[in-house]
Design an enzyme around this catalytic site. Structure first.
Site, PDB file in Angstrom:
ATOM      1  N   HIS A 189     -12.291  14.554 -10.851  1.00 52.56           N
ATOM      2  CA  HIS A 189     -14.028  15.266 -11.165  1.00 52.56           C
ATOM      3  C   HIS A 189     -14.491  16.290 -10.922  1.00 52.56           C
ATOM      4  O   HIS A 189     -15.768  16.249 -11.001  1.00 52.56           O
ATOM      5  CB  HIS A 189     -14.585  13.730 -10.304  1.00 52.56           C
ATOM      6  CG  HIS A 189     -13.820  12.625 -10.253  1.00 52.56           C
ATOM      7  ND1 HIS A 189     -13.879  11.378  -9.269  1.00 52.56           N
ATOM      8  CD2 HIS A 189     -12.867  11.909 -11.619  1.00 52.56           C
ATOM      9  CE1 HIS A 189     -13.444  10.004  -9.238  1.00 52.56           C
ATOM     10  NE2 HIS A 189     -12.659  10.920 -10.972  1.00 52.56           N
ATOM     11  N   HIS A 199     -17.439   1.567  -9.526  1.00 50.14           N
ATOM     12  CA  HIS A 199     -17.451   2.068 -10.491  1.00 50.14           C
ATOM     13  C   HIS A 199     -16.367   2.676 -10.481  1.00 50.14           C
ATOM     14  O   HIS A 199     -15.632   3.111 -10.138  1.00 50.14           O
ATOM     15  CB  HIS A 199     -18.622   2.920 -10.889  1.00 50.14           C
ATOM     16  CG  HIS A 199     -18.148   4.650  -9.847  1.00 50.14           C
ATOM     17  ND1 HIS A 199     -18.897   5.390  -8.833  1.00 50.14           N
ATOM     18  CD2 HIS A 199     -17.195   4.665  -7.978  1.00 50.14           C
ATOM     19  CE1 HIS A 199     -18.884   6.447  -8.323  1.00 50.14           C
ATOM     20  NE2 HIS A 199     -17.322   6.355  -8.027  1.00 50.14           N
ATOM     21  N   GLU A 229     -12.933  12.669  -3.236  1.00 49.42           N
ATOM     22  CA  GLU A 229     -13.921  12.211  -2.539  1.00 49.42           C
ATOM     23  C   GLU A 229     -14.469  12.376  -1.709  1.00 49.42           C
ATOM     24  O   GLU A 229     -13.478  11.957  -0.766  1.00 49.42           O
ATOM     25  CB  GLU A 229     -14.136  11.008  -3.206  1.00 49.42           C
ATOM     26  CG  GLU A 229     -14.269  10.656  -4.975  1.00 49.42           C
ATOM     27  CD  GLU A 229     -13.623   9.218  -5.606  1.00 49.42           C
ATOM     28  OE1 GLU A 229     -14.566   8.875  -4.376  1.00 49.42           O
ATOM     29  OE2 GLU A 229     -13.596   8.719  -6.417  1.00 49.42           O
ATOM     30  N   ASP A 286     -11.765   9.839  -0.058  1.00 48.35           N
ATOM     31  CA  ASP A 286     -10.727   8.809  -1.425  1.00 48.35           C
ATOM     32  C   ASP A 286      -9.534  10.550  -1.808  1.00 48.35           C
ATOM     33  O   ASP A 286     -10.332  10.762  -2.656  1.00 48.35           O
ATOM     34  CB  ASP A 286     -11.503   8.518  -3.204  1.00 48.35           C
ATOM     35  CG  ASP A 286     -10.441   8.385  -3.794  1.00 48.35           C
ATOM     36  OD1 ASP A 286      -9.687   7.934  -3.541  1.00 48.35           O
ATOM     37  OD2 ASP A 286     -10.990   7.434  -5.167  1.00 48.35           O
ATOM     38  N   GLU A 328      -8.861   6.233   1.756  1.00 46.36           N
ATOM     39  CA  GLU A 328      -8.749   5.689   0.326  1.00 46.36           C
ATOM     40  C   GLU A 328      -7.102   6.477  -0.478  1.00 46.36           C
ATOM     41  O   GLU A 328      -7.225   7.743  -0.655  1.00 46.36           O
ATOM     42  CB  GLU A 328      -9.755   5.289  -0.607  1.00 46.36           C
ATOM     43  CG  GLU A 328      -9.492   5.066  -2.213  1.00 46.36           C
ATOM     44  CD  GLU A 328     -10.462   4.530  -2.887  1.00 46.36           C
ATOM     45  OE1 GLU A 328     -11.701   5.083  -2.515  1.00 46.36           O
ATOM     46  OE2 GLU A 328     -10.260   5.003  -4.359  1.00 46.36           O
ATOM     47  N   LYS A 383     -11.904  -2.792  -9.339  1.00 40.75           N
ATOM     48  CA  LYS A 383     -12.665  -1.934  -9.590  1.00 40.75           C
ATOM     49  C   LYS A 383     -12.454  -3.215 -11.634  1.00 40.75           C
ATOM     50  O   LYS A 383     -10.778  -3.100 -11.429  1.00 40.75           O
ATOM     51  CB  LYS A 383     -11.782  -0.474 -10.416  1.00 40.75           C
ATOM     52  CG  LYS A 383     -12.642   0.586  -9.800  1.00 40.75           C
ATOM     53  CD  LYS A 383     -11.450   1.562 -10.090  1.00 40.75           C
ATOM     54  CE  LYS A 383     -12.128   2.714  -9.143  1.00 40.75           C
ATOM     55  NZ  LYS A 383     -10.973   4.052  -9.075  1.00 40.75           N
ATOM     56  N   GLU A 424     -19.336  12.273 -10.695  1.00 41.12           N
ATOM     57  CA  GLU A 424     -19.780  11.111  -9.978  1.00 41.12           C
ATOM     58  C   GLU A 424     -21.217  11.052  -9.108  1.00 41.12           C
ATOM     59  O   GLU A 424     -21.679  10.982  -8.019  1.00 41.12           O
ATOM     60  CB  GLU A 424     -18.954  10.492  -8.902  1.00 41.12           C
ATOM     61  CG  GLU A 424     -17.675   9.898 -10.175  1.00 41.12           C
ATOM     62  CD  GLU A 424     -16.793   9.285  -9.088  1.00 41.12           C
ATOM     63  OE1 GLU A 424     -17.260   9.212  -7.666  1.00 41.12           O
ATOM     64  OE2 GLU A 424     -15.673   8.426  -9.337  1.00 41.12           O
ATOM     65  N   ASP A 431      -6.375   1.915  -4.182  1.00 42.43           N
ATOM     66  CA  ASP A 431      -6.698   2.311  -4.965  1.00 42.43           C
ATOM     67  C   ASP A 431      -6.189   1.901  -6.566  1.00 42.43           C
ATOM     68  O   ASP A 431      -5.379   1.058  -6.770  1.00 42.43           O
ATOM     69  CB  ASP A 431      -7.779   3.347  -5.799  1.00 42.43           C
ATOM     70  CG  ASP A 431      -8.090   3.248  -7.046  1.00 42.43           C
ATOM     71  OD1 ASP A 431      -8.218   2.428  -7.536  1.00 42.43           O
ATOM     72  OD2 ASP A 431      -9.189   4.255  -7.224  1.00 42.43           O
ATOM     73  N   SER A 486      -8.840   9.218 -13.288  1.00 43.92           N
ATOM     74  CA  SER A 486      -7.697   9.408 -12.038  1.00 43.92           C
ATOM     75  C   SER A 486      -7.113   7.963 -11.691  1.00 43.92           C
ATOM     76  O   SER A 486      -6.875   7.209 -10.626  1.00 43.92           O
ATOM     77  CB  SER A 486      -8.395  10.002 -10.718  1.00 43.92           C
ATOM     78  OG  SER A 486      -9.476   9.154  -9.857  1.00 43.92           O
ATOM     79  N   LYS A 499     -18.753   1.257  -3.060  1.00 45.57           N
ATOM     80  CA  LYS A 499     -18.595   2.997  -4.256  1.00 45.57           C
ATOM     81  C   LYS A 499     -19.189   3.500  -5.675  1.00 45.57           C
ATOM     82  O   LYS A 499     -18.661   2.449  -6.470  1.00 45.57           O
ATOM     83  CB  LYS A 499     -17.270   2.817  -4.011  1.00 45.57           C
ATOM     84  CG  LYS A 499     -16.961   4.401  -3.887  1.00 45.57           C
ATOM     85  CD  LYS A 499     -15.963   4.394  -3.910  1.00 45.57           C
ATOM     86  CE  LYS A 499     -14.690   4.920  -4.929  1.00 45.57           C
ATOM     87  NZ  LYS A 499     -13.175   5.334  -5.059  1.00 45.57           N
TER      88      LYS A 499
HETATM   89  P1  PGA Z   1     -11.506   7.316 -11.473  1.00 44.73           P
HETATM   90  O1  PGA Z   1     -12.150   7.709  -9.879  1.00 44.73           O
HETATM   91  O2  PGA Z   1     -12.957   6.389 -12.112  1.00 44.73           O
HETATM   92  O3  PGA Z   1     -11.617   8.314 -12.003  1.00 44.73           O
HETATM   93  O4  PGA Z   1     -10.521   6.739 -11.245  1.00 44.73           O
HETATM   94  C1  PGA Z   1     -13.018   7.086  -8.882  1.00 44.73           C
HETATM   95  C2  PGA Z   1     -11.743   6.279  -8.069  1.00 44.73           C
HETATM   96  O5  PGA Z   1     -10.475   6.562  -7.642  1.00 44.73           O
HETATM   97  O6  PGA Z   1     -11.873   5.753  -6.428  1.00 44.73           O
HETATM   98 ZN    ZN Z   2      -9.377   5.996  -5.803  1.00 41.78          ZN
END
Ligand code: PGA
Ligand code: ZN
Length: 444
Positions: free
Chosen positions: A163, A383, A172, A258, A303, A355, A213, A330, A41, A406
């Site tokens: 996911h 991650h 999430e 999230d 998030e 990230k 995840e 994010d 995503s 996370k």
């Molecule tokens: P992604 O998901 O690594 O698929 O972007 C993680 C997140 O959105 O925090």
């Molecule tokens: Zn996110």
């Protein structure tokens, strides 16, 4: 000074079985490697992840072009040269690329080199060459932090969105073990809740297979799947699991979401419309729903509650909930100091998701974190949904004293590799190790 003698790159596989890039740097008798992760995503403003697009290999997802960039563009520029520090090294990588979003070489060719350099430098500075805290201490030195804080884990025990394939829009559902004195005790509580959730799902005849995840991803029943109340069903399930495991929901274990809401929204004029639980919603509707949930459930953090283009909606969300809970950007900020600056100026969100591969170098990642901390935004090290055995982010979390990580649920070795590294770091720090628990969220 650190001299690079050799660069070795290879195509390896991530936790979803897609190719990714591993790079090894060699200097004299020391070598260090790093593997780059991959998101599903992804935010539109992220640095480019270069894929081959050759349908005959790995469904077009091969990374041989990125590998070629490491070998033919980056290696000749760094081999035989001496580098004083990470910033100088990363500047050279950025110059080689020359684009704002790493679109010439690809962030997946640049970042593993940048991460491997940090490791190599850490080993070079550590005379023992094997000290468990070498990378943590080195990154702490770069960041100017103490590097002793074990992060509170935000454990994603129920997966939805991109996911999973259970029809749940929110990506999430996390548990946050805040009421504990040590990281390892907090982790144990989180893991016990994960196992208790598994038992509950099993008893109700729901599948206990896991998503990307490592969290459970059951379909909750045909009529509940996408319809009204399906998300609250998940929140209630989590409370049940916490209590069944013998913990108090709220004071000991809180919740986080999230929403990754860019994935279930569409642009609509100047704003966005959200397709949620079977009907279209405005930003204001979503904010109202989150306010209701925050009143009913012990939610400490949300998030990407609204989409990455919905800055007006984000402003409303922050006005209404920013003093009550952590609001993490994010897709909104993509670990990019420019986007974050805009957020800080507009009073949008109060926390940055971190990230490395969204921005593409270690130095720029630290720069974004520094900006966040200066403006009293919290940071959550993260991650990606496509991961590997590389546990760099565990060291980064402790090194930066970010206080939060996370890194998934309590299954899949790609997730546990990070938790296990944190256990090692806690042990190596001994009495110096700090765990702030609920104090991390003291602003709320
Ligand atoms: P992604 O998901 O690594 O698929 O972007 C993680 C997140 O959105 O925090
Ligand atoms: Zn996110």
């Amino acid at each position: 000074m650190l001299k690079i003698d050799q660069v070795v790159s290879r195509e390896v596989l991530d936790s979803r079985g897609y190719p990714t890039v591993e790079v090894e740097l060699i200097s004299g008798s020391i070598r260090a490697s790093a593997i780059v992760p991959s998101g599903a995503s992804t935010g539109e403003g992220e640095a480019l992840e270069l894929r081959d697009g050759d349908a005959k290999r790995y469904l077009g997802k091969g990374v041989l072009k990125a590998i070629a960039h490491v070998d033919r563009e980056i290696a000749p520029a760094i081999v035989g040269r001496e580098f004083h520090n990470q910033a100088i090294f990363d500047d050279l990588l950025r110059d080689l690329d020359g684009t704002p979003n790493k679109s010439k070489l690809g962030a997946n060719s640049i970042l593993p080199v940048s991460m491997a350099f940090a490791r190599l430098h850490a080993l070079n500075l550590d005379s023992s060459r094997i000290h468990p805290l070498a990378l943590t201490e080195h990154l702490a030195g770069l960041f100017g932090s103490r590097g002793v804080t074990l992060p509170v884990p935000l454990m994603n025990v129920f997966n939805g969105g991109k996911h999973a394939d259970n029809g749940i829009a929110i990506q999430e559902f996390m548990i946050i073990p805040v009421g504990f004195d040590r990281f390892s005790e907090a982790l144990r509580a989180g893991v016990e809740v994960f196992h208790s959730l598994k038992k509950i799902l099993h008893k109700r005849g729901l599948t206990t297979a896991v998503g990307d995840e490592g969290g459970f991803a059951p379909k909750l029943g045909v009529e509940a799947e996408a319809g009204p109340g399906s998300h609250e069903k998940v929140l209630t399930l989590l409370l049940d699991a916490i209590e069944t495991a013998g913990y108090r929901a709220g004071s000991q274990i809180a919740l986080a979401l999230d929403c990754a809401s860019s994935e279930f929204s569409k642009k609509d004029g100047n704003g966005c419309v959200y397709q949620f639980e079977g009907s279209p919603r405005t930003s204001a509707d979503m904010v109202q729903l989150y306010e209701k949930w925050v009143s009913q459930y012990p939610i400490l953090s949300i998030e990407d509650g609204l989409a990455e283009h919905d800055w007006e909606g984000w402003k409303l969300l922050t006005t209404r909930l920013g003093s009550r809970i952590q609001l993490v950007g994010d897709d909104l900020f993509v670990t990019n100091p420019e986007y974050l600056k805009k957020g800080i100026e507009r009073g949008v969100a109060n926390s940055l998701l971190v990230k490395l591969n969204q921005i593409g170098t270690v130095t720029e990642t630290l720069e974004a974190m520094r900006m966040a901390h200066h403006s009293n935004y919290t940071t959550v090290i993260s991650h990606r949904s496509g991961e590997s055995e590389d546990s760099f982010i565990a060291d980064l979390a402790v090194a930066s004293d970010a206080g939060q990580i996370k890194t998934g649920s309590a299954s899949r070795t790609d997730r546990l590799a990070k938790y296990n590294q944190l256990i090692r770091l806690e042990q190596a720090l001994g009495t110096r190790a700090k765990f702030r628990g609920r104090e991390t969220f003291k602003s709320w």
